[in-house]
Design a protein around this motif. Sequence first.
Motif, PDB file in Angstrom:
ATOM      1  N   ILE A  25       1.401   5.913  -7.391  1.00  0.00           N
ATOM      2  CA  ILE A  25       0.173   6.329  -8.068  1.00  0.00           C
ATOM      3  C   ILE A  25      -0.044   7.836  -7.994  1.00  0.00           C
ATOM      4  O   ILE A  25      -0.428   8.477  -8.983  1.00  0.00           O
ATOM      5  CB  ILE A  25      -1.038   5.573  -7.467  1.00  0.00           C
ATOM      6  CG1 ILE A  25      -0.975   4.095  -7.848  1.00  0.00           C
ATOM      7  CG2 ILE A  25      -2.350   6.178  -7.936  1.00  0.00           C
ATOM      8  CD1 ILE A  25      -2.039   3.247  -7.183  1.00  0.00           C
ATOM      9  N   TYR A  77      -4.032  -7.435 -10.801  1.00  0.00           N
ATOM     10  CA  TYR A  77      -5.391  -7.842 -10.478  1.00  0.00           C
ATOM     11  C   TYR A  77      -5.521  -9.363 -10.447  1.00  0.00           C
ATOM     12  O   TYR A  77      -4.823 -10.092 -11.147  1.00  0.00           O
ATOM     13  CB  TYR A  77      -6.365  -7.257 -11.499  1.00  0.00           C
ATOM     14  CG  TYR A  77      -6.714  -5.817 -11.209  1.00  0.00           C
ATOM     15  CD1 TYR A  77      -7.984  -5.434 -10.802  1.00  0.00           C
ATOM     16  CD2 TYR A  77      -5.749  -4.831 -11.307  1.00  0.00           C
ATOM     17  CE1 TYR A  77      -8.295  -4.122 -10.528  1.00  0.00           C
ATOM     18  CE2 TYR A  77      -6.032  -3.505 -11.032  1.00  0.00           C
ATOM     19  CZ  TYR A  77      -7.315  -3.161 -10.640  1.00  0.00           C
ATOM     20  OH  TYR A  77      -7.615  -1.851 -10.348  1.00  0.00           O
ATOM     21  N   ARG A 104       0.836  -1.204   0.000  1.00  0.00           N
ATOM     22  CA  ARG A 104       0.000   0.000   0.000  1.00  0.00           C
ATOM     23  C   ARG A 104       0.875   1.260   0.000  1.00  0.00           C
ATOM     24  O   ARG A 104       0.612   2.209  -0.749  1.00  0.00           O
ATOM     25  CB  ARG A 104      -0.908  -0.016   1.229  1.00  0.00           C
ATOM     26  CG  ARG A 104      -1.821   1.194   1.338  1.00  0.00           C
ATOM     27  CD  ARG A 104      -2.609   1.160   2.639  1.00  0.00           C
ATOM     28  NE  ARG A 104      -3.413   2.347   2.766  1.00  0.00           N
ATOM     29  CZ  ARG A 104      -4.636   2.493   2.301  1.00  0.00           C
ATOM     30  NH1 ARG A 104      -5.217   1.484   1.670  1.00  0.00           N
ATOM     31  NH2 ARG A 104      -5.303   3.617   2.455  1.00  0.00           N
ATOM     32  N   ALA A 129       2.433   1.629  -3.404  1.00  0.00           N
ATOM     33  CA  ALA A 129       1.424   1.988  -4.397  1.00  0.00           C
ATOM     34  C   ALA A 129       1.058   3.459  -4.297  1.00  0.00           C
ATOM     35  O   ALA A 129       0.880   4.146  -5.317  1.00  0.00           O
ATOM     36  CB  ALA A 129       0.186   1.115  -4.225  1.00  0.00           C
ATOM     37  N   LEU A 152      -0.991  -1.041 -14.014  1.00  0.00           N
ATOM     38  CA  LEU A 152      -1.238  -1.792 -12.783  1.00  0.00           C
ATOM     39  C   LEU A 152      -2.146  -3.006 -12.981  1.00  0.00           C
ATOM     40  O   LEU A 152      -2.315  -3.795 -12.048  1.00  0.00           O
ATOM     41  CB  LEU A 152      -1.874  -0.866 -11.735  1.00  0.00           C
ATOM     42  CG  LEU A 152      -1.026   0.337 -11.298  1.00  0.00           C
ATOM     43  CD1 LEU A 152      -1.781   1.172 -10.273  1.00  0.00           C
ATOM     44  CD2 LEU A 152       0.307  -0.111 -10.740  1.00  0.00           C
ATOM     45  N   HIS A 209     -11.225   0.220 -13.191  1.00  0.00           N
ATOM     46  CA  HIS A 209     -11.138  -0.770 -12.116  1.00  0.00           C
ATOM     47  C   HIS A 209     -12.447  -1.548 -11.983  1.00  0.00           C
ATOM     48  O   HIS A 209     -12.457  -2.782 -11.948  1.00  0.00           O
ATOM     49  CB  HIS A 209     -10.790  -0.068 -10.806  1.00  0.00           C
ATOM     50  CG  HIS A 209     -10.990  -0.919  -9.593  1.00  0.00           C
ATOM     51  ND1 HIS A 209     -10.067  -1.837  -9.154  1.00  0.00           N
ATOM     52  CD2 HIS A 209     -12.040  -0.997  -8.724  1.00  0.00           C
ATOM     53  CE1 HIS A 209     -10.522  -2.444  -8.068  1.00  0.00           C
ATOM     54  NE2 HIS A 209     -11.712  -1.946  -7.794  1.00  0.00           N
ATOM     55  N   LEU A 235      -5.865  -1.911  -3.859  1.00  0.00           N
ATOM     56  CA  LEU A 235      -5.874  -0.788  -4.788  1.00  0.00           C
ATOM     57  C   LEU A 235      -7.218  -0.069  -4.778  1.00  0.00           C
ATOM     58  O   LEU A 235      -7.279   1.170  -4.838  1.00  0.00           O
ATOM     59  CB  LEU A 235      -5.550  -1.283  -6.202  1.00  0.00           C
ATOM     60  CG  LEU A 235      -4.096  -1.635  -6.499  1.00  0.00           C
ATOM     61  CD1 LEU A 235      -3.979  -2.222  -7.901  1.00  0.00           C
ATOM     62  CD2 LEU A 235      -3.204  -0.406  -6.377  1.00  0.00           C
ATOM     63  N   GLU A 236      -8.294  -0.839  -4.689  1.00  0.00           N
ATOM     64  CA  GLU A 236      -9.622  -0.220  -4.672  1.00  0.00           C
ATOM     65  C   GLU A 236      -9.813   0.650  -3.439  1.00  0.00           C
ATOM     66  O   GLU A 236     -10.275   1.796  -3.534  1.00  0.00           O
ATOM     67  CB  GLU A 236     -10.689  -1.311  -4.723  1.00  0.00           C
ATOM     68  CG  GLU A 236     -12.104  -0.760  -4.718  1.00  0.00           C
ATOM     69  CD  GLU A 236     -13.134  -1.857  -4.849  1.00  0.00           C
ATOM     70  OE1 GLU A 236     -14.160  -1.787  -4.134  1.00  0.00           O
ATOM     71  OE2 GLU A 236     -12.932  -2.779  -5.647  1.00  0.00           O
TER      72      GLU A 236
END
Length: 797
Positions: free
Chosen positions: A280, A299, A273, A276, A295, A363, A324-325
Amino acid sequence: VSVVLYCFMGFCSLLSETLSMKGLTLNCMDRKTEAYELVRLGLKNDLKSHVCWHVYGLLYRSDREYREAIKCYRNALRIDPDNIEILRDLSLLQAQMRDLAGFVETRQQLLTLKPNQRMNWIGFAVAHHLNSNGAKAAEILEAYEGTLEDDYPPDNERCEHGEMLLYKISLLEECGFHERALEELHKKEPKIVDRLTYKEQEVSLRTNIYKALLTLNPDNYRNVLVFILKNGKYSSDEIDRLDALYKSLAQQYTWSSAVKRMPLDFLQGDKFREAAVSYIQPLLTKGVPSLFSDLSPLYNHYGKHDFNTTDFPSLLTLKLADILEQLMLELEHSIRTTGRFPDRTEKEPPSTLLWTLFFLAQHYDRRGQYDMALSKIDEAIQHTPTVIDLYFVKSRILKHAGDLVAAASLADEARCMDLADRYINSESVKRMLQADQVALAEKTAALFTKEGDQHNNLHDMQCMWYELASGKSYTRQGYLGRALKKFLAVEKHYADITEDQFDFHSYCLRKMTLRAYVEMLKFQDRLHSHSYFHKAAAGAIRCYLKLYDSPLNSPAEEEDHTLKTHQKKKMKKQRKAERTKKEADEKNEESSASGTSKSGKRHVKPVDPDPYGERLLKTEDPLSEATKYLKLLLKNSPDSLETHLLSFEVNMRKQKILLAFQAVKQLLRLDAEYPDSHRCLIKFFHKVGSMPAPATDAEKLVWSVLEAERPSISQFQEKTLSEANEIFLRKHQDSLMHRVVVAEMLYILDPTKKLEAVKLIEDSSNIVELTNAALGPIMAWKLKDYCSPPTLGKGSC
């Protein structure tokens, strides 16, 4: 008398060679029939003329009849075994046809005759390398170096000589002589011109000097990957060391995105996290549309590597996509409420919210939550309606949701926003073909082709994605002739690519691009395993299967049953326009002296005599045509489920029971839980069970093989077909595709249970599951499950 006879024989020999040379000249003028007649007449006059046989082989070679050409060359060599030109031509054909043993023999003979030519030494070494004898190839190159002077090469040959040295070092590495290769690399360093390749070769031999390579190109992913040598399996301590290493690299190479992105492939939990967020946020501020594509490999994975779950208990609950969500939703909320990222003081530009919504829309689309995706992308369009990428993402979401017409309309709207962009035009054409709007797609594609016939232009450019999409559209609409025309056009492209390698057999040896040459040959050997060829061959096989299942008496009947009246009128107009254009072109060609080249050729494109594939529908045995392409798939794509699904369908129709059973076993080996694997298994044994008792010895042998193999199938151990079908349903009752297959097999096994089979599918609409708290309940399957017809494969919406 003897003198007269000798003179007469000499005259006949001269006459025959003259006829052959005239035939060769006519062949260059595209007068092939006359050319063959003259060459054969010359051979008839003198069968012992090596010139006549050589010319005969050249004619066959020009027509791509390579095996016949090799026979002619061998006949010529029986008469003149030391002819350099014939030996060289023979070696080129042997390389083309992969007659590697013969290639080695011919190159050795050339080297024996002309040992003072560099090309002969190099060709002999390459022949041994291709024949899986790399050590011998390295020895030959070393022997060649022994013939050179100390001050070799001169300045004008340094590049070619350096390429030869790098090729020899790669051979030593390939044979496992790493220390010797490294020693040779350092010894010949002053003579190697390509410094980047030198460093890469050194890195592959000594991985502890990767920083030198990073200095040359810090954005190359392959350069950063050199120290990852343990097949992706790490302990927690190793991950900590890797994380620290990447952080130090990021400080040293602040402009490199690779050293910031790659830790996301192995980090987990809070460290993932944190990494990321740092990766991001700057890209959202900068507005990078490709962020989601970057990215997307993360998934549907708990991690790219095999971790010990005791070290990472969070892996049991969260996927990387879930992290990520949550991260993106927090960023969106913070930007909406405060106008900045969390833990940041500086304000973000308004576009940051736009690209955050853009990412979230993709996403949710990836996860099959199309309502959420459409909501986010609509908000992004309302925020900034002039960004073309937003419309294309919305078009993609609508396609995945099943509204192909709306997707095509939106893609065309995006295209009109920038009429000079070829990529946007191509994406719009794809959407139109997916919506079966072929006429509109052709008109749109023609905007970026040369004036004239856009079909020929796209074919000449080898635009395979267009031909595949057109073929699929015609198949869905039932126009099998046109579909076959498109699929076979793709197959012809691959045949042309195979033929194009011929010119490189001599060119690469002469220019010393040996490493690229060997890689090209290896690529050609696996050329037909490419996905485009697989799709084209599979599409052609399905067309032939449909043609076999529903044969047509004539192409006219096919037109009557598949084309509507207004479409017929349109086709007639098109044909009339084509005839008019053809006549005008012919008149212009006759009146223009510039239309003829010095060799006498007329530069006129051949007119396709069967533009709508009507002749392809006249095949008397569709299954034999399907088998021809099936063999190519079995040879080049043996690990594809679709290959064996098609093999099952073809061989069941041909009553080839053992071959169909072989396909079933391959399906079970690849994925026994795949719905179509279960379908083929049940259908096969149901078909076998309904067959009459074997009468002939061959039938008894087939029956005995099946009886011996059935106990080895785990699905049938002491179970009936119906029981196996019920067990399969219990294992996959939450999957719509599996329930459909089970219902189909239930009806096949017992037609009286039709209502029960229908109810099995209808009841599936009540099955839902919770994905996470942020989204609430969603369906247990995606809409694309509905879009996958039998034998098409996973995710083929």
